[in-house]
Design an enzyme around this catalytic site. Structure first.
Site, PDB file in Angstrom:
ATOM      1  N   PHE A  11       0.847  -1.201   0.000  1.00  0.00           N
ATOM      2  CA  PHE A  11       0.000   0.000   0.000  1.00  0.00           C
ATOM      3  C   PHE A  11       0.878   1.245   0.000  1.00  0.00           C
ATOM      4  O   PHE A  11       0.618   2.212   0.694  1.00  0.00           O
ATOM      5  CB  PHE A  11      -0.907  -0.032   1.233  1.00  0.00           C
ATOM      6  CG  PHE A  11      -2.192   0.766   1.108  1.00  0.00           C
ATOM      7  CD1 PHE A  11      -2.657   1.209  -0.118  1.00  0.00           C
ATOM      8  CD2 PHE A  11      -2.943   1.056   2.247  1.00  0.00           C
ATOM      9  CE1 PHE A  11      -3.836   1.933  -0.213  1.00  0.00           C
ATOM     10  CE2 PHE A  11      -4.121   1.768   2.164  1.00  0.00           C
ATOM     11  CZ  PHE A  11      -4.572   2.213   0.934  1.00  0.00           C
ATOM     12  N   GLY A  12       1.950   1.177  -0.815  1.00  0.00           N
ATOM     13  CA  GLY A  12       2.829   2.328  -0.965  1.00  0.00           C
ATOM     14  C   GLY A  12       2.310   3.261  -2.039  1.00  0.00           C
ATOM     15  O   GLY A  12       1.099   3.339  -2.278  1.00  0.00           O
ATOM     16  N   VAL A  14       2.506   3.328  -5.521  1.00  0.00           N
ATOM     17  CA  VAL A  14       1.767   2.762  -6.648  1.00  0.00           C
ATOM     18  C   VAL A  14       0.573   1.953  -6.156  1.00  0.00           C
ATOM     19  O   VAL A  14      -0.509   2.002  -6.758  1.00  0.00           O
ATOM     20  CB  VAL A  14       2.696   1.909  -7.538  1.00  0.00           C
ATOM     21  CG1 VAL A  14       1.906   1.284  -8.685  1.00  0.00           C
ATOM     22  CG2 VAL A  14       3.828   2.762  -8.089  1.00  0.00           C
ATOM     23  N   THR A  16      -1.240   2.545  -3.649  1.00  0.00           N
ATOM     24  CA  THR A  16      -2.286   3.518  -3.345  1.00  0.00           C
ATOM     25  C   THR A  16      -2.979   3.980  -4.618  1.00  0.00           C
ATOM     26  O   THR A  16      -4.205   4.142  -4.653  1.00  0.00           O
ATOM     27  CB  THR A  16      -1.692   4.724  -2.590  1.00  0.00           C
ATOM     28  OG1 THR A  16      -1.114   4.263  -1.360  1.00  0.00           O
ATOM     29  CG2 THR A  16      -2.754   5.764  -2.293  1.00  0.00           C
ATOM     30  N   LYS A 105       9.646  -4.513 -12.044  1.00  0.00           N
ATOM     31  CA  LYS A 105      10.585  -4.733 -13.158  1.00  0.00           C
ATOM     32  C   LYS A 105      11.836  -5.476 -12.728  1.00  0.00           C
ATOM     33  O   LYS A 105      12.356  -6.303 -13.480  1.00  0.00           O
ATOM     34  CB  LYS A 105      10.954  -3.402 -13.803  1.00  0.00           C
ATOM     35  CG  LYS A 105      11.504  -2.371 -12.832  1.00  0.00           C
ATOM     36  CD  LYS A 105      11.653  -1.020 -13.461  1.00  0.00           C
ATOM     37  CE  LYS A 105      11.991   0.046 -12.425  1.00  0.00           C
ATOM     38  NZ  LYS A 105      10.835   0.355 -11.551  1.00  0.00           N
ATOM     39  N   GLY A 187      11.129  15.613  -6.368  1.00  0.00           N
ATOM     40  CA  GLY A 187      10.543  14.292  -6.204  1.00  0.00           C
ATOM     41  C   GLY A 187      10.739  13.368  -7.384  1.00  0.00           C
ATOM     42  O   GLY A 187      10.122  12.297  -7.465  1.00  0.00           O
ATOM     43  N   ASP A 201      18.158   0.647 -13.740  1.00  0.00           N
ATOM     44  CA  ASP A 201      16.707   0.609 -13.887  1.00  0.00           C
ATOM     45  C   ASP A 201      16.322   0.477 -15.363  1.00  0.00           C
ATOM     46  O   ASP A 201      15.446  -0.315 -15.730  1.00  0.00           O
ATOM     47  CB  ASP A 201      16.099   1.882 -13.288  1.00  0.00           C
ATOM     48  CG  ASP A 201      14.610   2.006 -13.559  1.00  0.00           C
ATOM     49  OD1 ASP A 201      13.821   1.370 -12.847  1.00  0.00           O
ATOM     50  OD2 ASP A 201      14.234   2.737 -14.493  1.00  0.00           O
ATOM     51  N   LYS A 205      14.355  -2.794 -17.726  1.00  0.00           N
ATOM     52  CA  LYS A 205      13.247  -2.634 -18.672  1.00  0.00           C
ATOM     53  C   LYS A 205      13.635  -3.131 -20.061  1.00  0.00           C
ATOM     54  O   LYS A 205      12.826  -3.765 -20.756  1.00  0.00           O
ATOM     55  CB  LYS A 205      12.825  -1.161 -18.706  1.00  0.00           C
ATOM     56  CG  LYS A 205      12.305  -0.672 -17.358  1.00  0.00           C
ATOM     57  CD  LYS A 205      12.179   0.840 -17.291  1.00  0.00           C
ATOM     58  CE  LYS A 205      11.742   1.310 -15.911  1.00  0.00           C
ATOM     59  NZ  LYS A 205      11.719   2.779 -15.792  1.00  0.00           N
ATOM     60  N   GLY A 302       5.142   7.316 -11.267  1.00  0.00           N
ATOM     61  CA  GLY A 302       4.169   8.099 -10.515  1.00  0.00           C
ATOM     62  C   GLY A 302       2.984   7.257 -10.082  1.00  0.00           C
ATOM     63  O   GLY A 302       2.659   6.232 -10.673  1.00  0.00           O
TER      64      GLY A 302
END
Length: 438
Positions: A11-12, A14, A16, A105, A187, A201, A205, A302
């Site tokens: 429930f972080g 994403v 949320t 990922k 952010g 990262d 992908k 986001g």
């Protein structure tokens, strides 16, 4: 109307976003899907923090295993992240015959082959649209929209942090450190940005996309990775003078018996649509035999953009459940028996164009010595500019080359770096330019 029970693990940020979309757009989803998407559980070790969402009593729990073992749960949505407990929970859910969705990922890049096999063996769907490109439907495009195409290449900006930093350097002349601090303040960057700025990262992908496009096993470890922390604003400025932007690109190319897979700062011409992708946005350009070239563009991260991609997978799987067509689309795009190992071309074997910058002493014959070494190694110069002296007294010599082999380039640059007329290590940036000449 059938009810499909969904359990969200994590429930972080994403997680949320996923919960918010499922609750706030419930009626819209019901009208489009023809089923009730019932959020039965949200599991997180933190059950006290206010996320600004009111859940029904009993929905928020602190035991993820309770969710994956509940016989009434149809779809498990893993939003925990990492490769530890997340892998264990996903495999347990799959073994229990549950459909699974994730945005993880790193887990897919590291263990996707195992997960795909488990999903096929247990006859379940595994959705991971949100793992690459945020809200861009890149995985759906490769697995479904381009299913009739031979994909020649994929070139993408797949990390918003890096794109934001490079955009700020280009626009304001900031140093890397200054642009990173700004990204963190806005952010767009983590407190520890290593995974993003060093290219890892993006490599995760690319490993996923290569598997989908070329029918190869996911192979993260052989991808060449180079980040942006060493980028100097002067090189971005010189790139602009030559008509190029500098972007951190993921590059995947089909060479027939091998695949190019590399992540590194790259110069691309102003005319390339990718050059106009600025700020924290992502984009992927695909070249294929039937569609020629197409590009997807959007928010790569986001809460809500990524949550949107997760919900799209939930809906796709729900539709498969309603029609009895689970497993309709293979997890890794190809039928399991058609997936095989394809070697990744070593970076030393690639042929591309290059940008060089040398810091040389200001005396006659310097340019001819550098050019001679390049020529001896089969590297043809396309353009050369000798700039004004910088504060330390060295004269920057900037060159663009025709296509050359990476191994020859590295050998030549080592020879040049050993000259006493060169005061610093040469700078190399690769160029992707279809019109750059041979």
């Amino acid at each position: 109307m059938r009810q499909v029970n969904v359990g969200v693990l994590g429930f972080g940020t994403v997680g949320t976003g996923v919960v918010r979309i499922l609750l706030e757009n419930n009626h819209l989803l019901k009208a489009r899907v023809g089923a009730e998407l019932n959020l039965k559980y949200v599991a997180d070790i933190d059950t006290e923090t206010d996320r600004g969402i009111r859940l029904a009593p009993g929905v928020l729990v602190n035991d993820a295993f309770k969710v994956v073992t509940d016989p009434d749960i149809d779809i498990v949505v893993e939003m925990i992240g990492g490769e530890g407990i997340a892998k264990e929970l996903i495999l347990k859910a799959i073994e229990g015959g549950k459909q699974v969705v994730t945005a993880n990922k790193a887990l897919i890049a590291g263990h996707g082959n195992t997960i795909a096999r488990a999903a096929a063996e247990n006859g379940v769907d595994f959705g991971y649209e949100a793992s690459v490109g945020g809200c861009m439907p890149i995985i759906k495009s490769v697995r479904e929209s381009l299913v009739g195409n031979r994909i020649h290449s994929m070139v993408g900006i797949l990390n918003g942090t890096c794109n934001y930093i490079l955009t700020r350097i280009a626009e304001s002349g900031s140093t890397f450190a200054e642009a990173l601090a700004e990204a963190q303040a806005e952010g767009f960057a983590e407190a520890d940005p290593t995974l993003d700025v060093e290219g890892f990262d993006t490599a995760h992908k690319l490993a996923i996309l290569n598997a989908l496009a070329y029918g190869m096993e996911i192979n993260l470890h052989d991808i060449y990775v180079e980040g942006i922390s060493g980028i100097d604003p002067v090189d971005i400025a010189y790139a602009g003078e030559f008509g190029y932007k500098v972007k951190l690109l993921a590059i995947g190319k089909d060479n027939g018996d091998s695949v190019e897979a590399r992540v590194h700062p790259t110069m691309i011409p102003f005319a390339d649509p990718l050059s106009s992708v600025s700020g924290s946005l992502n984009a992927v350009s695909i070249s294929a035999d039937a569609v020629d070239r197409m590009m997807l563009y959007g928010r790569g991260a986001g809460m809500m953009p990524t949550g949107s991609a997760v919900v799209s997978d939930i809906v796709d799987i729900t539709r498969n459940l309603l029609t009895g067509s689970v497993g309709r689309i293979p997890v890794l795009s190809y039928q399991p028996e058609a997936i095989h190992k394809i070697p990744i071309l070593p970076v030393d074997a690639i042929h591309t164009h290059y940008y060089f910058r040398f810091a040389a002493v200001d005396q006659p014959g310097v340019l001819s010595k550098i050019s001679g070494i390049l020529g001896d190694n089969g590297i043809s110069i396309r353009s050369v500019h000798q700039k004004g002296r910088r504060s330390e007294g060295a004269v920057p010599i900037v060159m663009l080359t025709h296509r050359a082999r990476e191994a020859a380039v590295k050998r030549a640059l080592k020879e040049i770096a050993d000259l006493d007329i060169v005061s610093d290590l040469p700078v190399l940036i690769r160029i992707e330019d279809e019109n750059g000449g041979e």
